[in-house]
Design a protein around this motif. Structure first.
Motif, PDB file in Angstrom:
ATOM      1  N   ASP A  28     -55.461 -24.020   5.745  1.00  0.00           N
ATOM      2  CA  ASP A  28     -55.297 -25.482   5.717  1.00  0.00           C
ATOM      3  C   ASP A  28     -55.404 -26.071   7.115  1.00  0.00           C
ATOM      4  O   ASP A  28     -55.984 -27.154   7.298  1.00  0.00           O
ATOM      5  N   TYR A  29     -54.832 -25.372   8.101  1.00  0.00           N
ATOM      6  CA  TYR A  29     -54.887 -25.891   9.472  1.00  0.00           C
ATOM      7  C   TYR A  29     -56.334 -25.937   9.972  1.00  0.00           C
ATOM      8  O   TYR A  29     -56.791 -26.956  10.511  1.00  0.00           O
ATOM      9  N   GLY A  35     -58.280 -28.513   8.136  1.00  0.00           N
ATOM     10  CA  GLY A  35     -57.869 -29.832   8.570  1.00  0.00           C
ATOM     11  C   GLY A  35     -58.518 -30.255   9.871  1.00  0.00           C
ATOM     12  O   GLY A  35     -58.899 -31.416  10.051  1.00  0.00           O
ATOM     13  N   ARG A  36     -58.672 -29.299  10.812  1.00  0.00           N
ATOM     14  CA  ARG A  36     -59.341 -29.610  12.075  1.00  0.00           C
ATOM     15  C   ARG A  36     -60.812 -29.928  11.826  1.00  0.00           C
ATOM     16  O   ARG A  36     -61.368 -30.857  12.397  1.00  0.00           O
ATOM     17  N   ASP A  41     -62.287 -30.981   8.986  1.00  0.00           N
ATOM     18  CA  ASP A  41     -62.434 -32.250   8.262  1.00  0.00           C
ATOM     19  C   ASP A  41     -62.104 -33.433   9.162  1.00  0.00           C
ATOM     20  O   ASP A  41     -62.738 -34.497   9.064  1.00  0.00           O
ATOM     21  N   GLY A  42     -61.118 -33.261  10.058  1.00  0.00           N
ATOM     22  CA  GLY A  42     -60.775 -34.339  10.967  1.00  0.00           C
ATOM     23  C   GLY A  42     -61.882 -34.655  11.946  1.00  0.00           C
ATOM     24  O   GLY A  42     -62.074 -35.813  12.336  1.00  0.00           O
ATOM     25  N   GLU A  78     -50.305 -38.638  13.211  1.00  0.00           N
ATOM     26  CA  GLU A  78     -51.464 -39.034  12.421  1.00  0.00           C
ATOM     27  C   GLU A  78     -51.315 -40.419  11.803  1.00  0.00           C
ATOM     28  O   GLU A  78     -52.285 -41.168  11.697  1.00  0.00           O
TER      29      GLU A  78
END
Length: 347
Positions: free
Chosen positions: A77-78, A81-82, A84-85, A320
């Protein structure tokens, strides 16, 4: 911080112990050197690439433990998440991906598990890191090969990859623009690069000072007889200090997000965008991580780790959802950069 600490989730120790002998780096690649001599360390102070090899070979077998790296849902997930961010919505999966400065494989292996790419190649200047990354990939059943490689001269043909990624690597590379040009060379037209975990100039300043103050305070207070059980053996503290000295040699750059965008465009990329993350989370995380490095691991129980991790999650939410709207992006600790090779979109 570049990888999330303070979580009790399983790390790669079990992977490393359980994995069979398998997929070593290319036959002509150098062997790991985890025990550098004093003379080699002294020489490395004047040779940044030698320092990169010695420092990362020294850390390779314990790196996942040190940074609480795992290959389960937490770090999947981490990593996702990076990605996708940095990129936003994108057609997935990519075909073949390359990771520069792979370390133990944290970023690419977790991205592959998260559905970002079908197959991959890992590269690092450190033979020890490539060895561990391939071992982790083998254990996870991922289609990954690896090479010991300099990011300024990537040993793959033009137009080979659909995606190039890296995590906390650009700040180690002497010529960042040259490395980005190499990324674009090995990418197929329309292929994308994504680099995350790069220190901003402002963020690195406060993180370093927080780390130094915490280390000094912890190692001083634990000299008291009543706290002697909280002090790591002096030999381990001395070794950590020597490693920190080499770390000052291997960390070459910090980045202003706008300058990172300009470097990427100068290298030839289009659709360039830099984003940043972690402000309150970094102000919390650096002292926590430094404290953990200064005391015996057995003193830190499951409850402590859960508490620290949950605090980091809450502060990340604050970053965020609130602070991002108030604090200028250059004040956040981590920078991410993405860009695309001009040409047809990769299928």
């Amino acid at each position: 911080m570049t990888v999330r600490p303070d979580d009790p989730a399983p790390n790669a120790t079990a992977l490393n112990d359980a994995a069979p002998a398998w997929n070593d780096p290319a036959p002509n690649d150098p062997a790991p050197n985890p025990h550098a001599t004093e003379a080699q360390v002294e020489a490395a102070r004047k040779d940044t690439k030698l320092a990169q090899v010695l420092y990362h070979d020294w850390e390779a077998e314990t790196y996942d433990d040190k940074w609480s790296i795992s290959y389960d849902q937490r770090c999947i997930d981490y990593a996702r998440g990076r990605f996708d961010g940095a990129v936003g919505p994108a057609p997935l999966p990519y075909g073949r991906a390359l990771e520069l400065g792979c370390g133990t494989g944290f970023f690419l292996l977790n991205l592959m598990q998260g559905g970002i790419a079908k197959s991959g190649s890992v590269t690092d200047l450190s033979p020890g890191m490539v060895k561990v990354a391939l071992r982790n990939a083998q254990h996870l059943g991922l289609d990954v090969d690896g090479r010991v490689a300099d990011a300024e001269t990537i040993p793959y043909e033009d137009n080979t990859f659909d995606l190039v990624v890296g995590h906390a690597v650009l700040h180690h590379i002497p010529d960042v623009e040259l490395s980005l040009k190499e990324c674009l060379r090995v990418l197929k037209p329309g292929g994308r690069f994504v680099f995350a975990g790069e220190p901003t100039t402002v963020g690195n300043f406060y993180a370093r000072w927080l780390g130094r103050i915490t280390w000094k305070a912890t190692t001083t207070v634990t000299k008291l007889p009543t706290l002697a059980g909280w002090r790591r053996p002096q030999q381990e503290l001395d070794e950590s200090s020597r490693a920190a000295a080499l770390e000052a040699v291997v960390d070459l750059h910090t980045f202003d997000p706008s300058e990172l965008e300009a470097l990427s465009r100068s290298a030839g990329a289009v659709e360039v965008k830099a984003t940043t993350e972690e402000f309150a989370a970094a102000l919390w995380g650096w002292p926590v991580r430094t404290f953990e490095a200064a005391v015996p691991e057995e003193k830190l129980g499951m409850r402590y780790r859960l508490t620290m991790y949950r605090a980091w999650l809450r502060l990340s939410w604050l970053d965020e959802n609130i602070l991002r709207r108030i604090v200028p992006r250059q004040f956040f600790y981590n920078a991410m950069i993405t860009g695309v090779k001009p040409g047809a979109t990769t299928e």
